[in-house]
Design an enzyme around this catalytic site. Sequence first.
Site, PDB file in Angstrom:
ATOM      1  N   ASP A 406      38.012  45.310  45.598  1.00  0.00           N
ATOM      2  CA  ASP A 406      38.243  45.922  46.891  1.00  0.00           C
ATOM      3  C   ASP A 406      39.816  45.639  47.285  1.00  0.00           C
ATOM      4  OD1 ASP A 406      37.189  47.207  49.210  1.00  0.00           O
ATOM      5  OD2 ASP A 406      37.928  45.536  50.181  1.00  0.00           O
ATOM      6  N   GLU A 435      40.750  49.308  43.783  1.00  0.00           N
ATOM      7  CA  GLU A 435      41.581  50.137  44.713  1.00  0.00           C
ATOM      8  C   GLU A 435      42.880  49.591  44.521  1.00  0.00           C
ATOM      9  OE1 GLU A 435      38.834  51.157  48.189  1.00  0.00           O
ATOM     10  OE2 GLU A 435      39.508  49.160  48.529  1.00  0.00           O
TER      11      GLU A 435
END
Length: 713
Positions: A406, A435
């Site tokens: 993340d 990400e």
Amino acid sequence: MITPTLTAIHHTRTTIDITLSKSFYQGLSDVFYLLNAQHELVKLAILSQVEHSDVFAYVVQCPKLDLQQDYWIYDAHMLRTPLEWGRVVRDADFDHEYAYLGTDLGATYTPSHTTFVVWAPTASSVNLIIAPSTPHQRVVMMEKGERGTYRLQLAGDYDGVAYRYAIRRHGIWTEANDPYALSSLPNHLASVVISLQRLPALPEVTLPEFKHPTDAVLYELHVRDFSMDPYAPFQHRGKYAAFREDVKSPKGTSLGLDYIASLGITHVQLLPIYDYGSVDELHPEVAYNWGYDPMQFGIPEGSYALDPLDPYSRIIDTRDMIVAIHQKGLRMVMDVVYNHMFDAPTSDFEKLVPYYYFRYGEHGEVSNGSFCGNDLDSTRAMTRKYFLDMIRRWVTLYRIDGMRFDLMGIIDDETMRQIDHMCRQLVPNFIIYGEGWNMPTFLPDGRKTTQQNAARVPHIGFFSDKFRELIKGSTWDTEIAQRGYATGAAVDMTAVKDVLTGSCTGKYGAPTYVAPTQTINYVECHDNMTLADKIAVSNASETEEQRMKRQRLVTALVILAQGVPFLHAGQEWLRTKHGAHNTFRSSDLVNRLDWKRMEQHLAVVDYIRDVIRIRRQLPELRLHTTERLQKDVTFKDLPQNGLAMTIRTPDHPHYEALVLIVNPSPKVLLHNLEDYHLVLLNEAGAPRVELHAKNLMVNPISLILLAEPRLQR
Ligand code: CA
């Protein structure tokens, strides 16, 4: 809050920042003293003095201090205050002097004794609290060890015993859990000593061959969403244990993992399963959360365990779930959040070593690139070591097969390279992706693990927002009506060619990634509207049948584009969250997988299953090198925004090339080929009988995949 009259904080190795309230001798002091534990008094030279509305702020010079001692600061009028340890732990020399690289942090159990080791380099003393907050509570002083550690060996059998650390700094005691603990009481109440020997042995499962990230078909899923639908007869709803159940619908359709395996998925990516803070582990029914709020990185979340009160349950249940996933021939990717924590000030890290683990700006401003209130600082030696140690634990003790990071852009690239290197040493085909957004964290852009720096982490993949936005149309709530290529917009065809070739060839603009193994193609994930909900808005002017075709076309392009396909669970049956954009704490009613809906959309499911099977059959649909993509893939523009993509197949025994023809328009697309081609996939899926075609009529909003037969030589 009453402002203290005198404060003193040690921010750099040679200075102390002092504030003196104007309510006391007008805030004036022409001298300051430092008193150490040996009652030695040192006079401190004043370097600067600045007047503010309520206080005078002084910077005074100080000698090198022992960070594991208590000190007092006195002003000229005998006022005194304890000296607090501030950003001095961020000094360039601090890691050099104190970073502890030992492998014994945490509680190491043997039947005859347990050894506790904790890193607290700015504590003047640390106590171990056994069985905290119980009638059996006992406090034992720990001994100073090397490089800021405190350690203690307790004789006896401490299996399953709860413990916490009490840390004394500038005269004040605070308590923390052990960040290295293997388990905890419910809701992070205390750490628990675990005997690894007591964990049941895991069966050896042979997994299907898996070579390159492009061979993966990823499927994103939340542990709780998986089994909360009352239509699916799971026994252990919302629990890790539901993954071990073979469940059929009242109509006899296989559900659960059997269903996922039947789709041709290779990797199940689970939303957070480390311990997070937002769900009461003893009453999970009253709150739902995705879990992007880490409390304890090395411990599984307790609300999914069959018995959160038993510290072994969460470990055993998680391991058994991963075995069950493996036994279905699937691999497991863990979603991890090594960018921020639930709450920095109350975190164990901050209580153990204030100012050390989180990121700050030049002037002490708290970095908040995560927009969750804090950023972890991966560049600190002990933060980086912690990440590596916890990840090693998940790989070896829990046997995960990959990680999804993340907000990976908040983590520095050196840390990510070390994580990647370690994981591939442990499991050669381990996959890592994340990400790569460029978040406003206090780290130079050149050091962030962002898409812009993809070349610096060549083994790590990135979610391609370029693919997502171009193929589907905008994801953002304010422009959700905007269409993309496959939802019927006239877009830049060069960009379409770029994303269909993994945005790495450099033939259609500057490459974003260095290889297709880095490109995670997706249009839907847990964030934002589902694809079906978005299409309902962006394509509201079309018929329901047309929208259904859009869903199929967009999803098929995710699977047939070069790169790594990523699906959100239920995308293949038009998952809906009724238009909600952010369901991180919405109820089960909104978030749970709706297994009945799957049965209602079996035609789409079967089509997606065919598309996945064809991808997995033909290596040319999942090329893993940029060179092959540059050499063997060509495009031809067709009318009506149509596109023909040809992939030469020199290694195939019967085919010369594969030809993908995309027709995003609402009209039939006519296209004549030079010779007869074999139809591998049409709008209905893979033809059940051998079908050849030359003069094509590509149905509206659909694609056809053909093989050009090799002429006999
Ligand atoms: Ca929790």
